[in-house]
Design a protein around this motif. Structure first.
Motif, PDB file in Angstrom:
ATOM      1  N   LEU A   1      -9.051  -1.540  -0.496  1.00 57.66           N
ATOM      2  CA  LEU A   1      -8.455  -0.860   0.655  1.00 57.66           C
ATOM      3  C   LEU A   1      -8.043   0.557   0.269  1.00 57.66           C
ATOM      4  CD1 LEU A   1      -6.301  -3.761   2.132  1.00 57.66           C
ATOM      5  CD2 LEU A   1      -8.561  -2.980   2.873  1.00 57.66           C
ATOM      6  N   VAL A   2      -8.529   1.517   1.046  1.00 58.51           N
ATOM      7  CA  VAL A   2      -8.291   2.924   0.729  1.00 58.51           C
ATOM      8  C   VAL A   2      -6.805   3.261   0.759  1.00 58.51           C
ATOM      9  CG1 VAL A   2      -8.719   5.286   1.486  1.00 58.51           C
ATOM     10  CG2 VAL A   2     -10.558   3.608   1.566  1.00 58.51           C
ATOM     11  N   ASP A   3      -6.065   2.703   1.690  1.00 62.50           N
ATOM     12  CA  ASP A   3      -4.650   3.067   1.824  1.00 62.50           C
ATOM     13  C   ASP A   3      -3.743   2.236   0.919  1.00 62.50           C
ATOM     14  OD1 ASP A   3      -4.705   0.625   3.097  1.00 62.50           O
ATOM     15  OD2 ASP A   3      -3.727   1.304   4.939  1.00 62.50           O
ATOM     16  N   GLY A   4      -4.343   1.418   0.053  1.00 63.03           N
ATOM     17  CA  GLY A   4      -3.533   0.633  -0.874  1.00 63.03           C
ATOM     18  C   GLY A   4      -3.129   1.439  -2.096  1.00 63.03           C
ATOM     19  N   PHE A   5      -2.118   0.945  -2.782  1.00 60.96           N
ATOM     20  CA  PHE A   5      -1.657   1.575  -4.022  1.00 60.96           C
ATOM     21  C   PHE A   5      -1.319   0.488  -5.027  1.00 60.96           C
ATOM     22  CE2 PHE A   5       1.759   3.150  -6.806  1.00 60.96           C
ATOM     23  CZ  PHE A   5       1.085   4.214  -7.393  1.00 60.96           C
ATOM     24  N   ALA A   6      -1.787   0.664  -6.260  1.00 58.56           N
ATOM     25  CA  ALA A   6      -1.553  -0.314  -7.320  1.00 58.56           C
ATOM     26  C   ALA A   6      -0.699   0.302  -8.409  1.00 58.56           C
ATOM     27  CB  ALA A   6      -2.888  -0.788  -7.901  1.00 58.56           C
TER      28      ALA A   6
ATOM     29  N   ALA B   1       0.837  -1.195   0.000  1.00 60.13           N
ATOM     30  CA  ALA B   1       0.000   0.000   0.000  1.00 60.13           C
ATOM     31  C   ALA B   1       0.862   1.231   0.000  1.00 60.13           C
ATOM     32  CB  ALA B   1      -0.890  -0.025   1.235  1.00 60.13           C
ATOM     33  N   SER B   2       1.331   1.637  -1.171  1.00 58.72           N
ATOM     34  CA  SER B   2       2.265   2.754  -1.225  1.00 58.72           C
ATOM     35  C   SER B   2       1.885   3.737  -2.306  1.00 58.72           C
ATOM     36  CB  SER B   2       3.673   2.240  -1.502  1.00 58.72           C
ATOM     37  OG  SER B   2       3.709   1.533  -2.705  1.00 58.72           O
ATOM     38  N   ASN B   3       1.927   5.014  -1.978  1.00 58.82           N
ATOM     39  CA  ASN B   3       1.764   6.062  -2.970  1.00 58.82           C
ATOM     40  C   ASN B   3       3.132   6.503  -3.438  1.00 58.82           C
ATOM     41  OD1 ASN B   3      -0.963   6.709  -3.468  1.00 58.82           O
ATOM     42  ND2 ASN B   3      -1.141   7.407  -1.349  1.00 58.82           N
ATOM     43  N   PRO B   4       3.291   6.830  -4.719  1.00 55.74           N
ATOM     44  CA  PRO B   4       4.586   7.284  -5.198  1.00 55.74           C
ATOM     45  C   PRO B   4       4.928   8.638  -4.608  1.00 55.74           C
ATOM     46  CG  PRO B   4       2.934   7.552  -6.893  1.00 55.74           C
ATOM     47  CD  PRO B   4       2.288   6.796  -5.778  1.00 55.74           C
ATOM     48  N   ASP B   5       6.197   8.828  -4.320  1.00 51.39           N
ATOM     49  CA  ASP B   5       6.655  10.076  -3.725  1.00 51.39           C
ATOM     50  C   ASP B   5       8.001  10.433  -4.340  1.00 51.39           C
ATOM     51  OD1 ASP B   5       6.875  12.268  -2.109  1.00 51.39           O
ATOM     52  OD2 ASP B   5       7.637  11.150  -0.386  1.00 51.39           O
ATOM     53  N   PRO B   6       8.019  10.761  -5.653  1.00 52.00           N
ATOM     54  CA  PRO B   6       9.284  10.981  -6.331  1.00 52.00           C
ATOM     55  C   PRO B   6      10.006  12.218  -5.818  1.00 52.00           C
ATOM     56  CG  PRO B   6       7.460  11.628  -7.728  1.00 52.00           C
ATOM     57  CD  PRO B   6       6.866  10.978  -6.521  1.00 52.00           C
ATOM     58  N   ASP B   7      11.302  12.234  -6.025  1.00 48.30           N
ATOM     59  CA  ASP B   7      12.112  13.395  -5.686  1.00 48.30           C
ATOM     60  C   ASP B   7      11.772  14.516  -6.659  1.00 48.30           C
ATOM     61  OD1 ASP B   7      13.991  15.145  -4.845  1.00 48.30           O
ATOM     62  OD2 ASP B   7      15.665  14.152  -5.847  1.00 48.30           O
ATOM     63  N   MET B   8      11.309  15.623  -6.124  1.00 47.31           N
ATOM     64  CA  MET B   8      10.840  16.722  -6.968  1.00 47.31           C
ATOM     65  C   MET B   8      11.618  17.986  -6.624  1.00 47.31           C
ATOM     66  SD  MET B   8       6.778  15.882  -7.006  1.00 47.31           S
ATOM     67  CE  MET B   8       6.170  14.350  -7.720  1.00 47.31           C
TER      68      MET B   8
ATOM     69  N   GLU C   1       2.296   7.564 -15.367  1.00 45.66           N
ATOM     70  CA  GLU C   1       2.523   7.117 -13.990  1.00 45.66           C
ATOM     71  C   GLU C   1       2.228   8.251 -13.018  1.00 45.66           C
ATOM     72  OE1 GLU C   1       5.689   3.979 -13.640  1.00 45.66           O
ATOM     73  OE2 GLU C   1       6.444   5.078 -15.379  1.00 45.66           O
ATOM     74  N   GLY C   2       2.635   8.058 -11.766  1.00 45.08           N
ATOM     75  CA  GLY C   2       2.370   9.055 -10.750  1.00 45.08           C
ATOM     76  C   GLY C   2       1.403   8.527  -9.704  1.00 45.08           C
ATOM     77  N   PRO C   3       0.721   9.426  -8.979  1.00 42.63           N
ATOM     78  CA  PRO C   3      -0.140   8.994  -7.875  1.00 42.63           C
ATOM     79  C   PRO C   3      -1.344   8.168  -8.298  1.00 42.63           C
ATOM     80  CG  PRO C   3       0.404  11.337  -7.697  1.00 42.63           C
ATOM     81  CD  PRO C   3       0.861  10.889  -9.044  1.00 42.63           C
ATOM     82  N   ASN C   4      -1.787   8.299  -9.548  1.00 41.36           N
ATOM     83  CA  ASN C   4      -2.951   7.559 -10.032  1.00 41.36           C
ATOM     84  C   ASN C   4      -2.676   7.096 -11.459  1.00 41.36           C
ATOM     85  OD1 ASN C   4      -5.372   6.579  -9.070  1.00 41.36           O
ATOM     86  ND2 ASN C   4      -6.575   8.386  -9.584  1.00 41.36           N
ATOM     87  N   PRO C   5      -1.801   6.099 -11.642  1.00 41.31           N
ATOM     88  CA  PRO C   5      -1.354   5.728 -12.987  1.00 41.31           C
ATOM     89  C   PRO C   5      -2.482   5.221 -13.868  1.00 41.31           C
ATOM     90  CG  PRO C   5      -0.608   4.127 -11.360  1.00 41.31           C
ATOM     91  CD  PRO C   5      -1.165   5.271 -10.597  1.00 41.31           C
TER      92      PRO C   5
ATOM     93  N   LYS D   1      -6.819   1.856 -15.078  1.00 35.92           N
ATOM     94  CA  LYS D   1      -6.055   2.616 -14.097  1.00 35.92           C
ATOM     95  C   LYS D   1      -5.650   1.777 -12.899  1.00 35.92           C
ATOM     96  CE  LYS D   1      -7.953   5.494 -11.296  1.00 35.92           C
ATOM     97  NZ  LYS D   1      -7.703   4.770 -10.034  1.00 35.92           N
ATOM     98  N   GLY D   2      -4.587   2.257 -12.259  1.00 32.61           N
ATOM     99  CA  GLY D   2      -4.155   1.721 -10.979  1.00 32.61           C
ATOM    100  C   GLY D   2      -4.377   2.768  -9.905  1.00 32.61           C
ATOM    101  N   GLY D   3      -3.319   2.988  -9.088  1.00 33.80           N
ATOM    102  CA  GLY D   3      -3.382   4.055  -8.108  1.00 33.80           C
ATOM    103  C   GLY D   3      -4.042   3.667  -6.810  1.00 33.80           C
ATOM    104  N   SER D   4      -4.748   4.634  -6.216  1.00 32.84           N
ATOM    105  CA  SER D   4      -5.300   4.459  -4.875  1.00 32.84           C
ATOM    106  C   SER D   4      -6.631   5.179  -4.747  1.00 32.84           C
ATOM    107  CB  SER D   4      -4.326   5.014  -3.833  1.00 32.84           C
ATOM    108  OG  SER D   4      -4.904   5.013  -2.541  1.00 32.84           O
ATOM    109  N   PRO D   5      -7.580   4.601  -4.001  1.00 34.69           N
ATOM    110  CA  PRO D   5      -8.823   5.325  -3.720  1.00 34.69           C
ATOM    111  C   PRO D   5      -8.609   6.564  -2.861  1.00 34.69           C
ATOM    112  CG  PRO D   5      -9.083   2.964  -3.309  1.00 34.69           C
ATOM    113  CD  PRO D   5      -7.613   3.223  -3.485  1.00 34.69           C
ATOM    114  N   SER D   6      -7.438   6.703  -2.264  1.00 31.32           N
ATOM    115  CA  SER D   6      -7.187   7.787  -1.317  1.00 31.32           C
ATOM    116  C   SER D   6      -6.899   9.121  -1.986  1.00 31.32           C
ATOM    117  CB  SER D   6      -6.005   7.428  -0.405  1.00 31.32           C
ATOM    118  OG  SER D   6      -4.800   7.344  -1.146  1.00 31.32           O
TER     119      SER D   6
END
Length: 665
Positions: A497-502, A34-41, A400-404, A422-427
């Protein structure tokens, strides 16, 4: 084959991720958690000066009005270009026709809808743009006078509803534009009334702490866009306030721009791309016209690429892939003219120009707030861009990104096969439990559809907490928002699962075998050890949707579902779908023993759910036991015997291994 990017995982998810990685089966794609992407920006191109002050601001500010969106000279050029552009003539005709209708409409009242004044603010903005452009093009006083009545009425409101700040932002933009465009044709007393309203009801409420200033979504873009427009309109009278708001804007506007990274995919979906991105372009436009610079904000990484994204989210049926809180209908998007002009690429605004030429002025009317940005077409459409060489968009694309999101299409013809999922997260903001969900266009028809959003007020008015995105929130009781209405899997009758990430685990744009594999384990991790969804275009314009579940026991169940407006004839393990005189076929290859059935979507399960007329869900149910459990459905444009489909598909193996099996198609 393009390899999807790997993002650092936020600390709050790393423990879960470690457990899931250790549980991986080692078949080519490690299980993910369950991970959201958090790239170096850290590579922001913004060049806003740290010492920006009153003197610097006044030195840049255009001394004359109009200064928002264009100068008097810019408007002169637009009027002169009308005779040379049939497209601009269509726009001018639509706007003057709508402006004529607005002449007899009474000015809007301060009427709330629930907790919002937003509908009124948006309609005032539409009237401002429409009447304002009509007056600038024709010089006719009737449009000026009607617009002034609207602006003075809005200025007389007790406030612009700062408790829901989008309302303030859109109203501030409206009154600022009207004040700026009419400046030399109204009295000093009228200017003072409008100026005071902009300052006291718009700009001052926008200073200080606001939750939206630290958000990475459309709220940030809309609110900063409206505030800056207002500040620039009255900046010669309120330079200190303008400087404060500009410094504030450039300290926070990077947040929603970062959300476009790395490919331009907007996490809130196409509908909110239109909202947030139009205000982003408005911000850039007023900065450039009033100050001569946007401090390189227009070159923020992945922002310009988002014009490709939004084009790719429109299928051959002319409908959006409307994931999250969105709608299928594609409305006017004049920001695409801005993108096309900047890139010198006519393919970016080919859709809006085609609709202009096909539909003429008829699609724009005076009623309501729909298409309120359309008048900006007159300012942003560059007729010369259409003469430049088109650079085609890809057939196969991964954002890609938070909601690929991934797209595969067979061609750019109207009858092409188009599949987006799509993938991503319900969150994510405005997110649904739609991980793995897809739309399917073919032969000009939308076969697999997303039911879209439900009106917020219909739910807020009965006390539902729809903005709470916790696992047991009221939000997930709403049929259109939860797992049960989407074109994905429902395992053990449980929500995702809301906190999941695909993430997208594999992607290939190879012409011989384009495919995408989505790792949905993160949103199903309480039910299975691994959940993959692979989608692959097959030879002969067929499409395979292949799900694979590991750690899925004999006492468990899964529902595969796809919402459609088509009439469906069931033939056991085959379904014949017919709509608008066209037909496609769905064949269930695995698992053995399962058969297609229809699950009703209308009426929906709860009294508070809106109706879904003309829809139904093509579905099948299966249990576990076999390891891993494969679910394979093939869509075909022709009536292909099951044996031939099995020959094409069964040798492909697990989606985890598709990168090694391109030659089997």
């Amino acid at each position: 084959m393009r390899q999807p990017r790997i993002y650092p995982q936020p600390k709050r998810f790393r423990a879960i991720l470690l457990v899931l990685l250790l549980a991986g089966s080692g078949t080519g794609i490690p299980a993910t958690g369950a991970s959201n992407p958090d790239p170096d920006m850290t590579d922001s191109p913004i060049q806003f000066p740290a010492g920006f002050n009153r003197g610097a601001f006044l030195a840049l500010l255009a001394p004359e009005h109009p200064r928002l969106f264009g100068s008097e000279e810019d408007w002169r050029r637009i009027r002169e270009s009308l005779s040379e552009s049939s497209e601009l003539q269509i726009v001018a005709s639509a706007l003057t026709e709508a402006a004529e209708a607005m002449l007899d409409m009474p000015p809007l009242e301060r009427e709330m809808t629930g907790r919002r004044l937003l509908g009124v603010s948006r309609e005032v903005l539409k009237r401002t743009f429409t009447l304002g452009v009509a007056h600038r093009l024709t010089g006719e006083a009737k449009y000026r006078d009607r617009l002034l009545d609207e602006l003075l009425q809005a200025a007389s409101f007790s406030d612009w509803n700062p408790s829901h700040f989008l309302d303030v932002a859109e109203m501030t933009l409206a009154v600022a534009v009207g004040y700026d465009w009419l400046y030399h044709e109204i009295s000093e007393k009228e200017r003072a009334i409008l100026r005071e309203a902009i300052v006291e009801k718009g700009l001052k409420p926008g200073t200080g702490d606001h939750w939206w200033k630290s958000r990475d979504n459309n709220w940030n873009q809309v609110c900063y866009g409206g505030m800056v427009a207002g500040a620039l309109a009255v900046g010669d009278h309120e330079p200190e306030l303008a400087v404060e708001l500009l410094r504030d804007t450039f300290s926070g506007i990077h947040l929603p721009l970062d959300a476009y990274r790395p490919d331009g995919a907007y996490p809130e979906g196409p509908t909110y791309w239109s909202y947030g991105t139009h205000y982003q372009v408005i911000l850039l436009s007023v900065l450039k016209s009033a100050l001569g610079t946007a401090w390189n904000l227009e070159n923020y990484p992945a922002f310009r690429e988002s014009a490709e994204y939004i084009n790719l989210m429109i299928g051959p049926s002319g409908r959006f892939f409307n994931y999250a809180d969105g709608h299928e209908r594609v409305r006017s998007m004049p920001a695409l003219h801005w993108f096309a002009s900047g890139a010198g690429n006519p393919v970016l605004d080919a859709g809006p120009r085609e609709r202009l030429n096909e539909e003429g002025a008829g699609f724009f009317d005076a009623a309501g707030s729909a298409n309120r940005f359309f008048p900006l077409t007159m300012l942003w459409l560059d007729p010369e861009v259409a003469q430049k060489e088109e650079r085609e968009l890809p057939l196969h694309w991964l954002g890609e990104g938070p909601n690929p999101v991934a797209v595969h299409r067979s061609s750019w013809k109207d009858e092409a096969l188009y599949f987006a999922f799509k993938g991503g997260s319900p969150s994510v903001n405005h997110g649904h439990m739609d991980i793995g969900s897809f739309v399917l266009d073919w032969k000009g028809v939308r076969w697999a559809t997303d039911l879209g959003a439900q009106g917020y007020e219909s739910l807020e008015s009965i006390g539902m907490a729809i903005w709470d995105r916790s696992q047991d929130s009221d939000r997930w009781k709403v049929f259109r928002l939860n797992t049960f209405s989407h074109n994905t899997l429902v395992i053990d009758e449980q929500q995702q699962l809301v906190d999941g990430f695909a993430p997208v685990a594999e992607f290939s744009d190879a012409p011989a075998a384009p495919f995408t594999v989505l790792d949905m384990t993160g949103v199903y991790r309480d039910s299975v050890e691994r959940a993959l969804r692979g989608v692959r275009l097959l030879a002969g314009e067929s499409l395979l949707v292949h799900d694979e579940l590991s750690g899925f026991g004999a006492d468990q169940s899964v529902r595969w579902g796809m919402v459609t407006r088509a009439e469906v004839e069931l033939e056991g393990r085959r379904a014949v779908l017919s709509l608008n005189g066209e037909t496609i076929y769905a064949t269930l290859l695995e698992p053995e023993g399962a058969e297609f059935e229809i699950v009703p979507t209308d009426p929906p399960p709860n009294e508070f759910d809106v109706a879904n007329p003309g829809t139904r869900m093509l579905a099948f149910f299966a249990s576990g036991g076999e390891e891993p459990r494969a679910l394979r459905v093939v869509f075909s444009g022709e009536d292909v015997p099951t044996e031939k489909l099995e020959e094409r598909v069964l040798g492909l193996g697990s989606p985890a291994d598709w990168k090694n099996s391109a030659s089997l198609d």
